[in-house]
Design a protein around this motif. Structure first.
Motif, PDB file in Angstrom:
ATOM      1  N   PHE A 197       0.865  -1.319  -0.100  1.00 57.48           N
ATOM      2  CA  PHE A 197       0.062   0.026  -0.104  1.00 57.48           C
ATOM      3  C   PHE A 197       0.949   1.319   0.083  1.00 57.48           C
ATOM      4  O   PHE A 197       0.593   2.212  -0.841  1.00 57.48           O
ATOM      5  CB  PHE A 197      -0.901   0.038   1.339  1.00 57.48           C
ATOM      6  CG  PHE A 197      -1.843   1.192   1.287  1.00 57.48           C
ATOM      7  CD1 PHE A 197      -3.059   0.912   0.659  1.00 57.48           C
ATOM      8  CD2 PHE A 197      -1.640   2.331   1.660  1.00 57.48           C
ATOM      9  CE1 PHE A 197      -4.125   1.991   0.877  1.00 57.48           C
ATOM     10  CE2 PHE A 197      -2.524   3.386   1.775  1.00 57.48           C
ATOM     11  CZ  PHE A 197      -3.761   3.337   1.298  1.00 57.48           C
ATOM     12  N   SER A 243      -0.014   3.299  -3.200  1.00 57.94           N
ATOM     13  CA  SER A 243      -1.074   3.966  -3.414  1.00 57.94           C
ATOM     14  C   SER A 243      -1.208   5.374  -3.887  1.00 57.94           C
ATOM     15  O   SER A 243      -2.116   5.965  -4.435  1.00 57.94           O
ATOM     16  CB  SER A 243      -1.842   3.780  -1.998  1.00 57.94           C
ATOM     17  OG  SER A 243      -1.195   4.740  -1.205  1.00 57.94           O
ATOM     18  N   HIS A 248      -3.342   6.859  -6.825  1.00 62.89           N
ATOM     19  CA  HIS A 248      -4.311   8.111  -6.737  1.00 62.89           C
ATOM     20  C   HIS A 248      -4.073   8.989  -7.808  1.00 62.89           C
ATOM     21  O   HIS A 248      -4.803   9.588  -8.485  1.00 62.89           O
ATOM     22  CB  HIS A 248      -4.013   8.585  -5.110  1.00 62.89           C
ATOM     23  CG  HIS A 248      -4.608   9.732  -5.079  1.00 62.89           C
ATOM     24  ND1 HIS A 248      -4.066  10.929  -5.294  1.00 62.89           N
ATOM     25  CD2 HIS A 248      -6.064  10.356  -4.799  1.00 62.89           C
ATOM     26  CE1 HIS A 248      -4.996  12.194  -4.989  1.00 62.89           C
ATOM     27  NE2 HIS A 248      -6.186  11.760  -4.709  1.00 62.89           N
ATOM     28  N   LYS A 261      -9.609   8.802  -4.363  1.00 60.69           N
ATOM     29  CA  LYS A 261      -9.270   8.453  -3.187  1.00 60.69           C
ATOM     30  C   LYS A 261     -10.176   7.042  -2.554  1.00 60.69           C
ATOM     31  O   LYS A 261      -9.535   5.968  -2.087  1.00 60.69           O
ATOM     32  CB  LYS A 261      -9.242   9.379  -1.832  1.00 60.69           C
ATOM     33  CG  LYS A 261      -8.062  10.208  -1.801  1.00 60.69           C
ATOM     34  CD  LYS A 261      -8.235  11.315  -0.772  1.00 60.69           C
ATOM     35  CE  LYS A 261      -7.060  12.193  -0.939  1.00 60.69           C
ATOM     36  NZ  LYS A 261      -7.463  13.757  -0.593  1.00 60.69           N
ATOM     37  N   GLN A 276      -9.181   3.310  -2.140  1.00 57.03           N
ATOM     38  CA  GLN A 276      -9.447   2.304  -1.022  1.00 57.03           C
ATOM     39  C   GLN A 276     -10.103   0.932  -1.436  1.00 57.03           C
ATOM     40  O   GLN A 276      -9.840  -0.157  -1.009  1.00 57.03           O
ATOM     41  CB  GLN A 276     -10.540   3.143   0.055  1.00 57.03           C
ATOM     42  CG  GLN A 276      -9.677   4.423   0.760  1.00 57.03           C
ATOM     43  CD  GLN A 276      -9.052   3.893   1.829  1.00 57.03           C
ATOM     44  OE1 GLN A 276      -9.431   3.052   2.693  1.00 57.03           O
ATOM     45  NE2 GLN A 276      -7.808   4.562   2.123  1.00 57.03           N
ATOM     46  N   VAL A 323      -9.023  -2.723  -0.830  1.00 59.70           N
ATOM     47  CA  VAL A 323      -9.791  -3.899   0.054  1.00 59.70           C
ATOM     48  C   VAL A 323     -10.112  -5.160  -1.082  1.00 59.70           C
ATOM     49  O   VAL A 323      -9.752  -5.968  -0.550  1.00 59.70           O
ATOM     50  CB  VAL A 323     -11.126  -3.223   0.185  1.00 59.70           C
ATOM     51  CG1 VAL A 323     -12.074  -4.292   0.644  1.00 59.70           C
ATOM     52  CG2 VAL A 323     -10.937  -2.079   1.347  1.00 59.70           C
ATOM     53  N   ASN A 351      -4.040  16.762  -2.297  1.00 60.49           N
ATOM     54  CA  ASN A 351      -3.137  15.852  -0.993  1.00 60.49           C
ATOM     55  C   ASN A 351      -3.551  14.643  -1.127  1.00 60.49           C
ATOM     56  O   ASN A 351      -4.639  14.261  -0.958  1.00 60.49           O
ATOM     57  CB  ASN A 351      -3.121  16.491  -0.024  1.00 60.49           C
ATOM     58  CG  ASN A 351      -2.136  17.945   0.080  1.00 60.49           C
ATOM     59  OD1 ASN A 351      -1.167  18.162  -0.911  1.00 60.49           O
ATOM     60  ND2 ASN A 351      -2.410  19.059   0.793  1.00 60.49           N
ATOM     61  N   TYR A 352      -2.394  13.669  -0.966  1.00 62.71           N
ATOM     62  CA  TYR A 352      -2.819  12.255  -0.547  1.00 62.71           C
ATOM     63  C   TYR A 352      -1.789  12.141   0.407  1.00 62.71           C
ATOM     64  O   TYR A 352      -0.524  11.807   0.512  1.00 62.71           O
ATOM     65  CB  TYR A 352      -2.481  11.426  -1.816  1.00 62.71           C
ATOM     66  CG  TYR A 352      -2.807  10.050  -1.622  1.00 62.71           C
ATOM     67  CD1 TYR A 352      -4.220   9.634  -1.839  1.00 62.71           C
ATOM     68  CD2 TYR A 352      -2.070   8.925  -1.245  1.00 62.71           C
ATOM     69  CE1 TYR A 352      -4.428   8.436  -1.366  1.00 62.71           C
ATOM     70  CE2 TYR A 352      -2.214   7.868  -1.051  1.00 62.71           C
ATOM     71  CZ  TYR A 352      -3.744   7.376  -1.302  1.00 62.71           C
ATOM     72  OH  TYR A 352      -4.059   6.023  -0.975  1.00 62.71           O
ATOM     73  N   THR A 365      -0.632   9.316   2.797  1.00 61.40           N
ATOM     74  CA  THR A 365      -0.624   7.703   2.518  1.00 61.40           C
ATOM     75  C   THR A 365      -0.942   7.087   3.982  1.00 61.40           C
ATOM     76  O   THR A 365      -1.555   6.214   3.996  1.00 61.40           O
ATOM     77  CB  THR A 365       0.658   7.218   2.062  1.00 61.40           C
ATOM     78  OG1 THR A 365       1.104   7.958   0.709  1.00 61.40           O
ATOM     79  CG2 THR A 365       0.805   5.624   2.015  1.00 61.40           C
ATOM     80  N   GLU A 419      -4.598   7.379   4.769  1.00 63.33           N
ATOM     81  CA  GLU A 419      -5.376   6.252   3.819  1.00 63.33           C
ATOM     82  C   GLU A 419      -5.113   4.874   4.075  1.00 63.33           C
ATOM     83  O   GLU A 419      -6.071   4.154   4.212  1.00 63.33           O
ATOM     84  CB  GLU A 419      -4.849   6.477   2.168  1.00 63.33           C
ATOM     85  CG  GLU A 419      -5.376   8.130   1.958  1.00 63.33           C
ATOM     86  CD  GLU A 419      -6.691   8.162   1.779  1.00 63.33           C
ATOM     87  OE1 GLU A 419      -7.536   7.270   1.624  1.00 63.33           O
ATOM     88  OE2 GLU A 419      -7.252   9.459   2.201  1.00 63.33           O
ATOM     89  N   LEU A 420      -3.830   4.630   4.527  1.00 72.13           N
ATOM     90  CA  LEU A 420      -3.450   3.064   5.002  1.00 72.13           C
ATOM     91  C   LEU A 420      -4.580   2.881   6.369  1.00 72.13           C
ATOM     92  O   LEU A 420      -4.949   1.826   6.430  1.00 72.13           O
ATOM     93  CB  LEU A 420      -2.219   3.017   5.112  1.00 72.13           C
ATOM     94  CG  LEU A 420      -1.657   1.417   5.975  1.00 72.13           C
ATOM     95  CD1 LEU A 420      -2.096   0.376   4.783  1.00 72.13           C
ATOM     96  CD2 LEU A 420      -0.215   1.662   6.241  1.00 72.13           C
ATOM     97  N   ASN A 450      -7.178   3.973   6.959  1.00 70.15           N
ATOM     98  CA  ASN A 450      -8.741   3.707   6.652  1.00 70.15           C
ATOM     99  C   ASN A 450      -8.948   2.458   5.981  1.00 70.15           C
ATOM    100  O   ASN A 450      -9.826   1.749   6.297  1.00 70.15           O
ATOM    101  CB  ASN A 450      -8.872   4.827   5.452  1.00 70.15           C
ATOM    102  CG  ASN A 450      -9.138   6.271   6.007  1.00 70.15           C
ATOM    103  OD1 ASN A 450      -9.307   6.522   7.512  1.00 70.15           O
ATOM    104  ND2 ASN A 450      -9.042   7.240   5.358  1.00 70.15           N
ATOM    105  N   VAL A 451      -7.918   2.076   5.187  1.00 71.00           N
ATOM    106  CA  VAL A 451      -8.086   0.816   4.299  1.00 71.00           C
ATOM    107  C   VAL A 451      -7.903  -0.489   5.281  1.00 71.00           C
ATOM    108  O   VAL A 451      -8.736  -1.250   5.466  1.00 71.00           O
ATOM    109  CB  VAL A 451      -7.157   0.620   3.034  1.00 71.00           C
ATOM    110  CG1 VAL A 451      -5.828  -0.026   3.402  1.00 71.00           C
ATOM    111  CG2 VAL A 451      -8.024   0.065   2.001  1.00 71.00           C
ATOM    112  N   LEU A 452      -7.010  -0.316   6.326  1.00 70.65           N
ATOM    113  CA  LEU A 452      -6.883  -1.463   7.448  1.00 70.65           C
ATOM    114  C   LEU A 452      -8.076  -1.495   8.302  1.00 70.65           C
ATOM    115  O   LEU A 452      -8.450  -2.594   8.763  1.00 70.65           O
ATOM    116  CB  LEU A 452      -5.679  -1.011   8.174  1.00 70.65           C
ATOM    117  CG  LEU A 452      -4.359  -1.283   7.383  1.00 70.65           C
ATOM    118  CD1 LEU A 452      -3.248  -0.912   8.401  1.00 70.65           C
ATOM    119  CD2 LEU A 452      -4.277  -2.713   6.720  1.00 70.65           C
ATOM    120  N   THR A 455     -11.098  -0.482   7.261  1.00 75.70           N
ATOM    121  CA  THR A 455     -12.305  -1.174   6.522  1.00 75.70           C
ATOM    122  C   THR A 455     -12.125  -2.722   6.573  1.00 75.70           C
ATOM    123  O   THR A 455     -13.156  -3.575   6.745  1.00 75.70           O
ATOM    124  CB  THR A 455     -12.288  -0.717   5.134  1.00 75.70           C
ATOM    125  OG1 THR A 455     -12.310   0.728   5.245  1.00 75.70           O
ATOM    126  CG2 THR A 455     -13.367  -1.320   4.387  1.00 75.70           C
TER     127      THR A 455
END
Lengths: 186, 70
Positions: free
Chosen positions: A33, A37, A41, A55, A59, A63, B46-47, B49, B52-53, B55-57, B59
């Motif tokens: 990731f 990622s 993006h 974004k 995600q 997943v 802006n991203y 990381t 976002e990581l 968030n994904v974990l 989920t």
């Protein structure tokens, strides 16, 4: 002695490879990731614009990667998430023109010290640039913005998009010439 | 070195000192620099990381384990 050493190397490599055979392990998943990622993006953003929530697509793609972690080997993970996210976008997009948002967060000095004439010219220039960017092909816009704005070199972009360095050069140079021509004409 | 070769080297951040002088002498030098400067206004959002990581974990953890175990 020497012979043993030479024979030993590939065996060690093979073992290492088998240990990381799949990515159903949080640490390996997280490192994949972290590596891909942001590039994913930015790729989605420059290709499709921000309206379709790049974004969220990143995600969702990761997943799905987790759900399929036993089936996807680490070296296929990048291509899996790029393909998945791209398809998620294509499901929603009706291939309308992509207009990149003009970020208003420029240097504050810029807005206070410059003459109204200069600011007017800048604003006209940026409007033209916005329209010209929308007229590029998706492939041109992605390669060009990854280079000019994200600071990536041709070789990095080639690896990211799985195309040759020559092809990247052609897309970027083509984009540059097209933008300059349109800005002059518009 | 011709104009296209110089511009490609500039794009790829590959110009040596001598080539950079030649590049600056191109009649479209100012236009190219202006274009480059103004392009920065169109940078992707802006991203972050690590956010976002997280968030994904979260989920993944809320929806349970992977379908199959290798």
């Amino acid at each position: 002695m020497q012979k043993t050493f030479i024979l030993g190397a590939p065996t060690t490599k093979l073992m290492a490879k088998q240990l990381h055979k799949n990515i159903c392990e949080e640490r390996l998943f997280s490192s994949i990731f972290n590596k891909h990622s942001k590039n994913l993006h930015d790729f989605l953003y420059y290709k499709f614009g921000e309206l379709l929530n790049p974004k969220d697509k990143v995600q969702e793609a990761f997943v799905k990667l987790w759900q399929n972690c036993a089936k996807v080997s680490p070296d296929k993970a990048k291509s899996f998430v790029f393909t998945t996210a791209n398809n998620l976008m294509l499901n929603e997009v009706a291939h309308q023109k992509v207009v990149l948002k003009h970020q208003q967060t420029s240097n504050p000095k810029f807005s206070t010290n410059e003459s109204p004439e200069f600011l007017m010219q800048e604003s006209e220039y940026n409007d033209k640039l916005q329209r010209a960017l929308a007229n590029l092909t998706e492939a041109q816009r992605v390669a060009f913005m990854m280079n000019r704005v994200e600071g990536k070199r041709f070789k990095e972009i080639a690896e990211l998009l799985d195309i040759s360095t020559k092809a990247v050069e052609k897309r970027i140079y083509g984009a540059l010439e097209k933008l300059r021509k349109e800005i002059k004409e518009l | 070195m011709n104009r296209e070769a110089l511009i490609l080297k500039w794009l790829n951040n590959d110009l040596n000192d001598q080539e950079f002088e030649a590049f600056k002498a191109l009649e479209d030098y100012d236009d190219l620099v202006k274009l480059h400067t103004n392009l920065q206004h169109f940078k992707a959002d802006n991203y972050d990381t690590s956010t976002e990581l997280e968030n994904v974990l979260s989920t993944i953890k809320s929806t349970g384990a992977p379908k199959t175990i290798g």
